[in-house]
Design an enzyme around this catalytic site. Sequence first.
Site, PDB file in Angstrom:
ATOM      1  N   ASN A 144     -68.472  47.704  35.858  1.00  0.00           N
ATOM      2  CA  ASN A 144     -67.918  47.549  34.654  1.00  0.00           C
ATOM      3  C   ASN A 144     -68.888  47.376  33.471  1.00  0.00           C
ATOM      4  O   ASN A 144     -69.183  46.307  32.964  1.00  0.00           O
ATOM      5  CB  ASN A 144     -66.723  46.546  34.342  1.00  0.00           C
ATOM      6  CG  ASN A 144     -66.032  46.820  33.185  1.00  0.00           C
ATOM      7  OD1 ASN A 144     -65.984  47.874  32.602  1.00  0.00           O
ATOM      8  ND2 ASN A 144     -65.368  45.711  32.589  1.00  0.00           N
ATOM      9  N   LEU A 155     -61.778  45.828  30.228  1.00  0.00           N
ATOM     10  CA  LEU A 155     -60.914  45.686  31.475  1.00  0.00           C
ATOM     11  C   LEU A 155     -60.127  46.925  31.371  1.00  0.00           C
ATOM     12  O   LEU A 155     -59.514  46.967  32.798  1.00  0.00           O
ATOM     13  CB  LEU A 155     -60.145  44.538  30.936  1.00  0.00           C
ATOM     14  CG  LEU A 155     -61.106  43.045  31.076  1.00  0.00           C
ATOM     15  CD1 LEU A 155     -60.092  42.017  30.543  1.00  0.00           C
ATOM     16  CD2 LEU A 155     -61.533  42.856  32.317  1.00  0.00           C
ATOM     17  N   ASN A 156     -59.865  47.696  30.713  1.00  0.00           N
ATOM     18  CA  ASN A 156     -59.071  48.934  30.902  1.00  0.00           C
ATOM     19  C   ASN A 156     -59.549  49.978  31.746  1.00  0.00           C
ATOM     20  O   ASN A 156     -58.867  50.513  32.407  1.00  0.00           O
ATOM     21  CB  ASN A 156     -58.765  49.645  29.603  1.00  0.00           C
ATOM     22  CG  ASN A 156     -58.118  48.868  28.608  1.00  0.00           C
ATOM     23  OD1 ASN A 156     -56.950  48.311  28.794  1.00  0.00           O
ATOM     24  ND2 ASN A 156     -58.769  48.485  27.306  1.00  0.00           N
ATOM     25  N   ASN A 157     -60.927  49.752  32.379  1.00  0.00           N
ATOM     26  CA  ASN A 157     -61.499  50.669  32.891  1.00  0.00           C
ATOM     27  C   ASN A 157     -60.861  50.632  34.537  1.00  0.00           C
ATOM     28  O   ASN A 157     -61.028  51.548  35.270  1.00  0.00           O
ATOM     29  CB  ASN A 157     -62.942  50.355  33.023  1.00  0.00           C
ATOM     30  CG  ASN A 157     -63.967  50.775  31.945  1.00  0.00           C
ATOM     31  OD1 ASN A 157     -63.530  51.670  31.153  1.00  0.00           O
ATOM     32  ND2 ASN A 157     -64.986  50.085  31.515  1.00  0.00           N
ATOM     33  N   ASP A 201     -62.905  41.131  42.299  1.00  0.00           N
ATOM     34  CA  ASP A 201     -64.005  40.940  43.446  1.00  0.00           C
ATOM     35  C   ASP A 201     -64.206  39.662  44.069  1.00  0.00           C
ATOM     36  O   ASP A 201     -64.674  39.257  45.145  1.00  0.00           O
ATOM     37  CB  ASP A 201     -65.231  41.374  42.867  1.00  0.00           C
ATOM     38  CG  ASP A 201     -65.580  40.672  41.441  1.00  0.00           C
ATOM     39  OD1 ASP A 201     -64.751  39.705  41.156  1.00  0.00           O
ATOM     40  OD2 ASP A 201     -66.621  41.063  40.954  1.00  0.00           O
ATOM     41  N   ASN A 203     -58.617  40.297  27.729  1.00  0.00           N
ATOM     42  CA  ASN A 203     -57.920  39.566  28.679  1.00  0.00           C
ATOM     43  C   ASN A 203     -56.534  40.591  28.504  1.00  0.00           C
ATOM     44  O   ASN A 203     -56.727  41.639  27.986  1.00  0.00           O
ATOM     45  CB  ASN A 203     -57.518  38.267  27.847  1.00  0.00           C
ATOM     46  CG  ASN A 203     -56.676  37.308  29.026  1.00  0.00           C
ATOM     47  OD1 ASN A 203     -55.941  37.916  29.851  1.00  0.00           O
ATOM     48  ND2 ASN A 203     -56.697  36.214  28.541  1.00  0.00           N
ATOM     49  N   ASP A 256     -53.770  43.299  32.854  1.00  0.00           N
ATOM     50  CA  ASP A 256     -52.599  43.022  33.839  1.00  0.00           C
ATOM     51  C   ASP A 256     -51.362  42.743  33.416  1.00  0.00           C
ATOM     52  O   ASP A 256     -50.147  43.599  33.780  1.00  0.00           O
ATOM     53  CB  ASP A 256     -52.908  41.750  35.095  1.00  0.00           C
ATOM     54  CG  ASP A 256     -53.050  40.563  34.139  1.00  0.00           C
ATOM     55  OD1 ASP A 256     -53.137  40.549  32.878  1.00  0.00           O
ATOM     56  OD2 ASP A 256     -53.890  39.949  35.094  1.00  0.00           O
TER      57      ASP A 256
END
Length: 321
Positions: free
Chosen positions: A89, A120-122, A141, A230, A233
Amino acid sequence: ALLKAQILTHSARFISGFGRFMGRHRDRSSLALLLSAVATVVLWYGRPTRQTSYTILTMTYEKRGAMVEGFIGHYETCGGLDSILVVWNGPDMESTIDTAHIHATSRVPVRFRAEGKPSLNNRYRPDPHLSDIDALLILDDDLRIDCDSVQRALGAFHRSRRQDIVGWFPRFAMLGTPHSYYLGEPRTIKRGEYNLILSGAAFVDHRRYFELYWAPELAEMRAVVDSEWNCDDLLFNFVVATAGGGSHYLRAGTLTDLSRTTGVGISHDEDGFVRKAGNCLRRFHEHFGDTRLKTSRFRFSEDGEIPPDCDERRSKLFCQY
């Protein structure tokens, strides 16, 4: 467990008939024929199938690159794992980790996909290389979950016909106007019900939901994720809900979150994290309107399990396993 039972059952049937068979056929060619038949049964029932195999997707970046080899080393020992996809990322992948060494030493194929712009969308970007994969396990991770728990979740995922998010981190979203509230794991467990599963540790139907997540009409919601750094999810749970899916929680046997000791992560400022999550929920609720997140009750007593150790004085977001 079912796979092992099938192997043992069919092998035992052949072996139990070994004496009777050899009583009638004492030549070596007959023995070779019998052993070949046993091997065929074992190979046939022990082969990976679309119901028993899966791929893991993890996303990392420069500050956490050192975790990659440990992550691979832990999960490559789990049965049924076909491959691992590491989404890098941001920039500087080649200068941070030795991909050639990982390719040479890993027990399973590992593919790296570099994303130039951090987001974070990746994590949910549609990937044509995953088109033949039925079960995708997304894992942060820094998480180490035992292999037996992974297998249980894989079975539950297929039983849901791959409609649900099946994972280990339950949350509850209280949606309303003008305020929405986000309950961390301790309060969610205390409440006795959940309507979210964090997709950073879950099996998901990527072929169905990744395309929906990246639909043009959700560009503004993805921008919320980027601005808050953020809530990806949470957005993913709304996407699943719009398609008729739900969430399914399973208690992990052993779960270790390394970020709790490294200091690298987005949830260390717990009050700030909860505040941001509440803001995201308000925006998502406004966008998705009447979309309902399906509520499920915990089944610890029915399943003969002990609830995790939850203490809000220790953490507002996480319980211990």
